[in-house]
Motif scaffolding. Structure first.
Motif, PDB file in Angstrom:
ATOM      1  N   GLU A 262       0.816  -1.220   0.000  1.00 20.97           N
ATOM      2  CA  GLU A 262       0.000   0.000   0.000  1.00 20.97           C
ATOM      3  C   GLU A 262       0.851   1.272   0.000  1.00 20.97           C
ATOM      4  O   GLU A 262       0.421   2.309  -0.496  1.00 20.97           O
ATOM      5  CB  GLU A 262      -0.956  -0.001   1.188  1.00 20.97           C
ATOM      6  N   ASP A 263       2.083   1.162   0.523  1.00 20.58           N
ATOM      7  CA  ASP A 263       2.954   2.334   0.548  1.00 20.58           C
ATOM      8  C   ASP A 263       3.628   2.601  -0.791  1.00 20.58           C
ATOM      9  O   ASP A 263       4.322   3.604  -0.958  1.00 20.58           O
ATOM     10  CB  ASP A 263       4.023   2.175   1.633  1.00 20.58           C
TER      11      ASP A 263
ATOM     12  N   LYS B 132      -9.206   7.680  -2.335  1.00 23.75           N
ATOM     13  CA  LYS B 132      -9.275   8.903  -1.531  1.00 23.75           C
ATOM     14  C   LYS B 132      -7.878   9.476  -1.296  1.00 23.75           C
ATOM     15  O   LYS B 132      -7.666  10.690  -1.386  1.00 23.75           O
ATOM     16  CB  LYS B 132      -9.962   8.610  -0.204  1.00 23.75           C
ATOM     17  N   GLU B 133      -6.914   8.590  -1.055  1.00 24.14           N
ATOM     18  CA  GLU B 133      -5.537   9.042  -0.829  1.00 24.14           C
ATOM     19  C   GLU B 133      -4.928   9.626  -2.099  1.00 24.14           C
ATOM     20  O   GLU B 133      -4.256  10.660  -2.067  1.00 24.14           O
ATOM     21  CB  GLU B 133      -4.705   7.883  -0.296  1.00 24.14           C
TER      22      GLU B 133
ATOM     23  N   GLY C 272      -6.381  13.005  -2.932  1.00 27.04           N
ATOM     24  CA  GLY C 272      -5.862  14.079  -2.094  1.00 27.04           C
ATOM     25  C   GLY C 272      -4.586  14.686  -2.636  1.00 27.04           C
ATOM     26  O   GLY C 272      -4.274  15.855  -2.363  1.00 27.04           O
ATOM     27  N   ARG C 273      -3.835  13.908  -3.422  1.00 26.35           N
ATOM     28  CA  ARG C 273      -2.588  14.387  -4.030  1.00 26.35           C
ATOM     29  C   ARG C 273      -2.779  14.820  -5.473  1.00 26.35           C
ATOM     30  O   ARG C 273      -2.193  15.800  -5.936  1.00 26.35           O
ATOM     31  CB  ARG C 273      -1.531  13.272  -3.969  1.00 26.35           C
TER      32      ARG C 273
END
Length: 336
Positions: free
Chosen positions: A176-177, A220-221, A224-225
């Motif tokens: 996920e990272d 969503k992450e 945000g970027r």
């Protein structure tokens, strides 16, 4: 066996969905053992239970005659099948003659040695499964695979002018990272990227719940970027696509658990042993192999209509601690 004659009876299921896309798993074998896909010790089909390449080609002709416009070759890993180039060239000859597109999904380990064959046969677009660009993680996820082989294959495919999309299964606590970095890398390389939720198919020896990552959280992450805008772009599969602000990469999301894609499903799947599955998430199927071998293509065609009647409204994928997989089949048996 004679080739299939054109048929006016196009393929429409009981819900009125037009079926125009066939995924053919040419083998259940693979040279990797990805933890979310397969058990470490797999039992593969004996050779006499597997369709010959000639039989696969004849069935492909029959489906094209019935209105299939796109074919994707999958596995297992399709490029481990001996003489796979013969099949790719044979089906490729139908491009412009009933078939609009022939594509391939591969793990990339044997891509470098097969790129020229694929391009010569008319393949213009491939999907490559790649869940991490870290060599150690890659070896862990695939139970011993070599990342450098995949990267070499991707470079060869890019140099040959093939359109490339990376398929990345999003795994909580595993990769996920890396998702945002993979998005940027694909943008730099000129590749597309499709993120996929893990699917509960077959026992793998591990609890998928531990690594299930809803793509609603991932989106969503990313948003945000790089704000995401849905677009109408489609490739025939289940992905929903987005433009990503500041990047040229097309981002696809395949969300069988958080937002299913069944209402407009246009796909069927044929396994290497000649079983037609109308849904990845159901066990119902029609077996073409014995009918083909006993009675030829003319005997097989009525089975297509039987298969169409079996297509369900939706899959029933669920994931959670203690829940059984949706099917006993591993993903490698049916293809993605």
């Amino acid at each position: 066996m004679a080739s299939a004659a054109p048929s006016p009876a196009l393929m429409t299921d009981g819900l009125g969905r037009r079926i125009s896309y066939l995924r053919i798993s040419v083998t259940d074998r693979c040279d990797l053992r990805c933890r979310y896909c397969m058990a470490e010790k797999m039992q593969f089909l004996p050779k006499n239970q597997v369709l010959t390449l000639e039989e696969i080609a004849l069935l492909a002709d029959l489906f094209i005659a019935r209105g299939i416009r796109r074919i994707r070759l999958t596995g297992g890993e399709p490029l481990v099948r001996r003489d796979i180039g013969d099949l790719v060239r044979r089906i490729g000859r139908r491009l412009g003659d009933g078939l609009d597109e022939l594509t391939l999904t591969t793990n990339g380990t044997r891509l470098a040695d097969n790129v020229a064959m694929l391009a010569d046969a008319g393949v213009r677009r491939i999907n490559v499964s790649l869940d991490t660009r870290d060599a150690g993680r890659f070896a862990h996820i695939t139970r011993g695979g070599r990342l450098d082989q995949v990267l070499e294959g991707l470079a060869a495919a890019k140099n040959a002018g093939l359109s490339i999309k990376i398929n990345m299964v999003a795994l909580k606590g595993v990769n996920e990272d890396e998702i945002l970095a993979m998005l940027h890398w694909c943008d730099d390389q000129g590749f597309g990227l499709t993120l996929i939720e893990t699917m509960p198919l077959g026992e793998t020896g591990e609890d998928r719940t531990d690594h299930y990552l809803p793509l609603s959280i991932v989106a969503k992450e990313i948003d945000g970027r790089h704000p995401m805008t849905p677009i109408e772009y489609r490739t025939g599969g289940p992905a929903r696509y987005y433009n990503v602000d500041g990047l040229s990469v097309k981002l696809g999301l395949i969300t069988p658990l958080t937002r299913n894609f069944c209402a407009d499903c246009n796909r069927i799947r044929m396994t290497c042993e000649g079983k037609i599955f109308m849904c990845l998430g159901h066990e119902d199927h029609v077996d073409f192999k014995s009918t083909l071998r006993d009675g030829g293509l003319a005997a097989v065609e009525p089975l297509i209509d039987r298969a169409l009647r079996l297509k369900p409204a939706a899959h029933d994928f669920r994931i959670g601690s203690g829940l059984q997989p949706a099917t006993n089949r591993h993903m490698s048996v049916t293809g993605g």
